[in-house]
Design a protein around this motif. Structure first.
Motif, PDB file in Angstrom:
ATOM      1  N   THR A 249       0.651  -1.135  -0.050  1.00 49.69           N
ATOM      2  CA  THR A 249      -0.011   0.038   0.010  1.00 49.69           C
ATOM      3  C   THR A 249       0.805   1.137   0.071  1.00 49.69           C
ATOM      4  OG1 THR A 249      -1.838  -1.206   1.180  1.00 49.69           O
ATOM      5  CG2 THR A 249      -1.756   1.274   1.311  1.00 49.69           C
ATOM      6  N   THR A 250       0.464   2.370  -0.621  1.00 47.13           N
ATOM      7  CA  THR A 250       1.108   3.444  -0.755  1.00 47.13           C
ATOM      8  C   THR A 250       1.197   4.230   0.743  1.00 47.13           C
ATOM      9  OG1 THR A 250       0.539   3.966  -3.038  1.00 47.13           O
ATOM     10  CG2 THR A 250       1.375   5.936  -1.812  1.00 47.13           C
ATOM     11  N   ILE A 251       2.515   4.354   1.202  1.00 49.04           N
ATOM     12  CA  ILE A 251       2.712   5.185   2.496  1.00 49.04           C
ATOM     13  C   ILE A 251       2.094   6.549   2.311  1.00 49.04           C
ATOM     14  CG2 ILE A 251       4.219   6.178   3.977  1.00 49.04           C
ATOM     15  CD1 ILE A 251       4.024   2.880   3.664  1.00 49.04           C
ATOM     16  N   SER A 252       1.575   7.170   3.436  1.00 46.83           N
ATOM     17  CA  SER A 252       0.633   8.471   3.519  1.00 46.83           C
ATOM     18  C   SER A 252       1.581   9.214   4.391  1.00 46.83           C
ATOM     19  CB  SER A 252      -0.729   8.369   4.161  1.00 46.83           C
ATOM     20  OG  SER A 252      -1.501   7.606   3.394  1.00 46.83           O
ATOM     21  N   ARG A 253       1.363  10.466   4.345  1.00 48.77           N
ATOM     22  CA  ARG A 253       2.101  11.505   5.183  1.00 48.77           C
ATOM     23  C   ARG A 253       0.947  12.514   5.396  1.00 48.77           C
ATOM     24  NH1 ARG A 253       6.242  15.690   2.664  1.00 48.77           N
ATOM     25  NH2 ARG A 253       4.226  16.204   1.401  1.00 48.77           N
ATOM     26  N   ASP A 254       0.915  13.083   6.591  1.00 51.93           N
ATOM     27  CA  ASP A 254       0.067  13.985   7.196  1.00 51.93           C
ATOM     28  C   ASP A 254       0.684  14.774   8.461  1.00 51.93           C
ATOM     29  OD1 ASP A 254      -2.257  15.402   7.782  1.00 51.93           O
ATOM     30  OD2 ASP A 254      -3.710  13.691   7.835  1.00 51.93           O
ATOM     31  N   LEU A 255       0.091  15.736   8.597  1.00 55.85           N
ATOM     32  CA  LEU A 255       0.958  16.645   9.663  1.00 55.85           C
ATOM     33  C   LEU A 255       0.155  16.223  11.225  1.00 55.85           C
ATOM     34  CD1 LEU A 255       3.010  18.892   9.779  1.00 55.85           C
ATOM     35  CD2 LEU A 255       1.119  20.589   9.818  1.00 55.85           C
ATOM     36  N   MET A 256       0.997  16.004  12.133  1.00 56.58           N
ATOM     37  CA  MET A 256       0.829  15.829  13.461  1.00 56.58           C
ATOM     38  C   MET A 256       1.560  16.259  14.634  1.00 56.58           C
ATOM     39  SD  MET A 256      -0.207  12.090  15.328  1.00 56.58           S
ATOM     40  CE  MET A 256      -1.865  11.783  14.610  1.00 56.58           C
ATOM     41  N   ALA A 257       1.165  16.856  15.504  1.00 56.81           N
ATOM     42  CA  ALA A 257       2.034  17.501  16.528  1.00 56.81           C
ATOM     43  C   ALA A 257       3.237  18.329  15.875  1.00 56.81           C
ATOM     44  CB  ALA A 257       2.846  16.375  17.365  1.00 56.81           C
ATOM     45  N   GLY A 258       2.718  19.119  14.854  1.00 54.54           N
ATOM     46  CA  GLY A 258       3.747  19.968  14.217  1.00 54.54           C
ATOM     47  C   GLY A 258       4.737  19.350  13.360  1.00 54.54           C
ATOM     48  N   ARG A 259       4.793  17.970  13.309  1.00 50.33           N
ATOM     49  CA  ARG A 259       5.692  17.463  12.181  1.00 50.33           C
ATOM     50  C   ARG A 259       5.266  16.432  11.381  1.00 50.33           C
ATOM     51  NH1 ARG A 259      10.669  17.189  14.957  1.00 50.33           N
ATOM     52  NH2 ARG A 259      11.529  16.439  12.905  1.00 50.33           N
ATOM     53  N   ASN A 260       5.815  16.361  10.302  1.00 52.89           N
ATOM     54  CA  ASN A 260       5.170  15.227   9.213  1.00 52.89           C
ATOM     55  C   ASN A 260       5.046  13.925   9.991  1.00 52.89           C
ATOM     56  OD1 ASN A 260       4.903  16.919   7.140  1.00 52.89           O
ATOM     57  ND2 ASN A 260       7.117  16.986   6.589  1.00 52.89           N
ATOM     58  N   LEU A 261       4.101  13.415   9.441  1.00 51.62           N
ATOM     59  CA  LEU A 261       3.736  12.044  10.141  1.00 51.62           C
ATOM     60  C   LEU A 261       3.552  10.816   8.854  1.00 51.62           C
ATOM     61  CD1 LEU A 261       2.674   9.916  12.251  1.00 51.62           C
ATOM     62  CD2 LEU A 261       0.236  10.756  11.433  1.00 51.62           C
ATOM     63  N   PHE A 262       4.250   9.718   9.016  1.00 49.16           N
ATOM     64  CA  PHE A 262       4.307   8.845   8.020  1.00 49.16           C
ATOM     65  C   PHE A 262       3.678   7.507   8.486  1.00 49.16           C
ATOM     66  CE2 PHE A 262       7.684  11.829   7.594  1.00 49.16           C
ATOM     67  CZ  PHE A 262       7.612  12.119   6.273  1.00 49.16           C
ATOM     68  N   TRP A 263       2.728   6.863   7.548  1.00 48.38           N
ATOM     69  CA  TRP A 263       2.137   5.757   8.157  1.00 48.38           C
ATOM     70  C   TRP A 263       1.742   4.817   6.788  1.00 48.38           C
ATOM     71  CZ3 TRP A 263      -0.681   9.848   7.376  1.00 48.38           C
ATOM     72  CH2 TRP A 263      -1.947   9.659   7.185  1.00 48.38           C
ATOM     73  N   CYS A 264       1.326   3.612   7.190  1.00 43.38           N
ATOM     74  CA  CYS A 264       0.673   2.753   6.326  1.00 43.38           C
ATOM     75  C   CYS A 264      -0.830   2.604   6.470  1.00 43.38           C
ATOM     76  CB  CYS A 264       1.405   1.412   6.059  1.00 43.38           C
ATOM     77  SG  CYS A 264       0.524   0.332   4.942  1.00 43.38           S
ATOM     78  N   PRO A 265      -1.790   3.158   5.724  1.00 44.08           N
ATOM     79  CA  PRO A 265      -3.283   3.062   5.939  1.00 44.08           C
ATOM     80  C   PRO A 265      -3.606   1.737   5.977  1.00 44.08           C
ATOM     81  CG  PRO A 265      -2.567   4.662   4.224  1.00 44.08           C
ATOM     82  CD  PRO A 265      -1.231   3.918   4.473  1.00 44.08           C
ATOM     83  N   SER A 266      -2.882   0.660   5.559  1.00 45.93           N
ATOM     84  CA  SER A 266      -3.341  -0.578   5.682  1.00 45.93           C
ATOM     85  C   SER A 266      -2.825  -1.402   6.778  1.00 45.93           C
ATOM     86  CB  SER A 266      -3.067  -1.566   4.133  1.00 45.93           C
ATOM     87  OG  SER A 266      -3.573  -2.718   4.349  1.00 45.93           O
TER      88      SER A 266
END
Length: 270
Positions: A249-266
């Motif tokens: 699955t494509t790794i996602s990125r968002d903003l959390m606690a002022g920093r870029n967050l990376f995770w796998c949605p699956s």
């Protein structure tokens, strides 16, 4: 921002280089001039770290407290130090010249101060959560209690130094992926069984970081054989848009606690 393993590694090196030796301390930039004058000519008795904080202990109970922040950095060497240039906040060099001269320079730190009394380090540490790199048998339970009693997402809490000291953006992303926990899950939704596996894994990863000076979180089975390269060292950190090493699955990125967050949605579903 340097994570906790970097500070513990620095503490070990500085302790080996300076502990037990008389030192000269200066502030070529001038911003630490008053503090440098307090410890200049003293014997440095030891260097310790807690979370992202470094403590240089001197005879007489004086302690210099350093927090590197985003841009702080120490450089070090043996022999005659280079001519001071730029925003050099603090320079320490050995003054007992019957031994080889050692020096270290500090630039860019957000905190560089002499604490007002010997209890200063304890006052700093009292505001922090447990440090996975300190040998403290109660740390695992205290950290879980702090995280599990809150509705705040576990991803945000792992970046909160009052909950857990020393974990930064890389370890946050990687440890949650390794245990298939969504960073958006409320802290109170993390079970005791999950934490009992996550905590010792985090300790192992961070201790390996102290030894090697880098963060490697991928298991050998999930990366090509041979030397670990920068692009094979992590599962999700800075891999947004790329396929997950486990499920594709494509790794996602968002903003959390002022920093870029990376995770796998699956792999890391709520």
């Amino acid at each position: 921002m340097p994570e906790g393993h970097t500070l513990h590694r620095l503490a070990r090196r500085q302790d080996a280089d300076f502990a037990g030796r008389l030192v000269s301390v200066s502030s070529p930039q001038g911003r630490f001039a008053d503090g440098a004058a307090l410890v200049d000519g003293h014997r440095l008795t030891g260097v310790t770290a807690y979370g992202k904080h470094l403590f240089q202990h001197y005879d007489g109970g004086l302690v210099t407290h350093v927090h590197l922040g985003l841009y702080g950095k120490f450089t070090a060497g043996t022999g005659e130090p280079p001519e001071p240039r730029g925003a050099l906040r603090m320079r320490i060099e050995t003054a007992d010249h019957d031994q080889p001269v050692r020096w270290t320079d500090l630039r860019g730190a957000i905190t560089c101060e002499v604490l007002p009394d010997p209890d200063g380090p304890a006052a700093v540490v009292a505001k922090l959560g447990p440090d996975p790199l300190r040998r403290d048998p109660g740390a695992q339970d205290r950290a879980f209690e702090r995280i599990n009693r809150s509705r705040t997402s576990v991803g945000a809490q792992l970046m909160d130094q009052a909950r857990l000291a020393g974990v930064g953006n890389v370890y946050r992303a990687e440890i949650l992926f390794r245990h298939r926990i969504s960073p958006f899950r409320p802290g109170r939704g993390v079970t005791a069984d999950e934490w009992s596996e996550l905590w010792p894994d985090l300790v192992t990863l961070m201790r390996a970081g102290v030894r090697s000076g880098r963060i490697v979180t991928t298991d050998p089975a999930d990366r090509p054989a041979g030397r670990v390269r920068r692009d094979t060292a992590h599962y999700v950190y800075r891999r947004d848009g790329l396929p997950c090493r486990v499920c594709g699955t494509t790794i996602s990125r968002d903003l959390m606690a002022g920093r870029n967050l990376f995770w796998c949605p699956s792999c890391q579903r709520d």
